[in-house]
Design a protein around this motif. Structure first.
Motif, PDB file in Angstrom:
ATOM      1  N   GLN A 181      -8.827 108.619   6.685  1.00  0.00           N
ATOM      2  CA  GLN A 181      -7.470 109.530   6.722  1.00  0.00           C
ATOM      3  C   GLN A 181      -6.261 108.737   6.837  1.00  0.00           C
ATOM      4  O   GLN A 181      -6.200 107.382   7.061  1.00  0.00           O
ATOM      5  N   ASP A 182      -5.003 109.531   6.756  1.00  0.00           N
ATOM      6  CA  ASP A 182      -3.737 108.804   6.588  1.00  0.00           C
ATOM      7  C   ASP A 182      -3.267 108.628   8.140  1.00  0.00           C
ATOM      8  O   ASP A 182      -3.791 109.408   8.851  1.00  0.00           O
ATOM      9  N   GLY A 183      -2.520 107.711   8.390  1.00  0.00           N
ATOM     10  CA  GLY A 183      -1.917 107.465   9.769  1.00  0.00           C
ATOM     11  C   GLY A 183      -0.508 107.256   9.780  1.00  0.00           C
ATOM     12  O   GLY A 183      -0.056 106.959   8.733  1.00  0.00           O
ATOM     13  N   ALA A 184      -0.002 107.295  11.063  1.00  0.00           N
ATOM     14  CA  ALA A 184       1.541 107.131  10.852  1.00  0.00           C
ATOM     15  C   ALA A 184       2.048 105.941  11.469  1.00  0.00           C
ATOM     16  O   ALA A 184       3.204 105.733  11.857  1.00  0.00           O
ATOM     17  N   TYR A 193      -0.186 104.304   5.468  1.00  0.00           N
ATOM     18  CA  TYR A 193      -1.167 103.769   6.376  1.00  0.00           C
ATOM     19  C   TYR A 193      -2.586 104.498   6.040  1.00  0.00           C
ATOM     20  O   TYR A 193      -2.373 105.771   5.991  1.00  0.00           O
ATOM     21  N   TYR A 194      -3.729 104.012   5.729  1.00  0.00           N
ATOM     22  CA  TYR A 194      -4.921 104.544   5.461  1.00  0.00           C
ATOM     23  C   TYR A 194      -5.993 103.941   6.060  1.00  0.00           C
ATOM     24  O   TYR A 194      -6.094 102.701   5.945  1.00  0.00           O
ATOM     25  N   HIS A 202      -5.559 100.063   5.091  1.00  0.00           N
ATOM     26  CA  HIS A 202      -4.843  99.809   3.925  1.00  0.00           C
ATOM     27  C   HIS A 202      -3.452 100.044   4.051  1.00  0.00           C
ATOM     28  O   HIS A 202      -3.052 101.407   4.494  1.00  0.00           O
ATOM     29  N   VAL A 203      -2.334  99.257   3.997  1.00  0.00           N
ATOM     30  CA  VAL A 203      -1.009  99.460   3.931  1.00  0.00           C
ATOM     31  C   VAL A 203      -0.416  98.934   2.686  1.00  0.00           C
ATOM     32  O   VAL A 203      -0.372  97.827   2.553  1.00  0.00           O
TER      33      VAL A 203
END
Length: 166
Positions: free
Chosen positions: A114-117, A122-123, A139-140
């Protein structure tokens, strides 16, 4: 002094044969090279050591008095270990690998990709090894938070607060 990275991380596990199978599969999926796969002897504890992606990962059994212990990420010491992927697609492919291989070797999926903040783009995926040691792959894109002009998200400002799983 300008660091070149982290040379290696050593994790202590309660059931070496079980963890050996899990980490061999994980490290080989990461295309890391096995340096030592030593079953141990009367005087030496076993060890498994892989190197790749500027990272070394060493697995050794705990001392006998800790054989029944379970990892807890909020006790002193390691909270979690996060590997860096080269792409979002690598994380999605890892999720499939986790479900098809690592789950059967005692791994537990904590959070699907999932995507993150934590940074722009950010994943990540979060999972645990057979001892409950928390692992993440993220991964960024680009330089991430080191990119010029980036305003860093503070953990308290991340939606939902500081995530327990990561």
């Amino acid at each position: 002094m300008n660091l070149a990275g982290i040379a290696h991380i050593q994790l202590s596990v309660t059931d070496f044969p079980r963890s050996r199978a899990f980490y061999r599969a994980l490290c080989e999926h990461f295309e890391m090279q096995c340096q030592y796969d030593d079953p141990g002897s009367e005087n030496e504890r076993p060890m498994l050591y892989y190197i790749g992606g500027k990272t070394g990962l060493l697995i050794r059994p705990v001392n006998p008095e800790y054989a029944g212990a379970r990892f807890h990420q909020y006790k002193p010491g390691l909270h979690h270990l996060c590997f860096r992927a080269r792409s979002r697609e690598d994380i999605d492919a890892f999720h499939e690998f986790f479900e098809s291989t690592l789950a059967a070797l005692g791994g537990k999926l904590v959070r699907a990709p999932q995507d993150g903040a934590w940074a722009a783009g950010y994943y990540s995926i979060v999972f645990e090894d057979p001892d409950g040691i928390r692992l993440e792959i993220n991964h960024v894109p680009g330089k991430g938070n080191l990119s010029e002009g980036v305003e860093l998200p503070l953990p308290a400002r991340v939606p939902g607060g500081v995530p327990e799983q990561a």
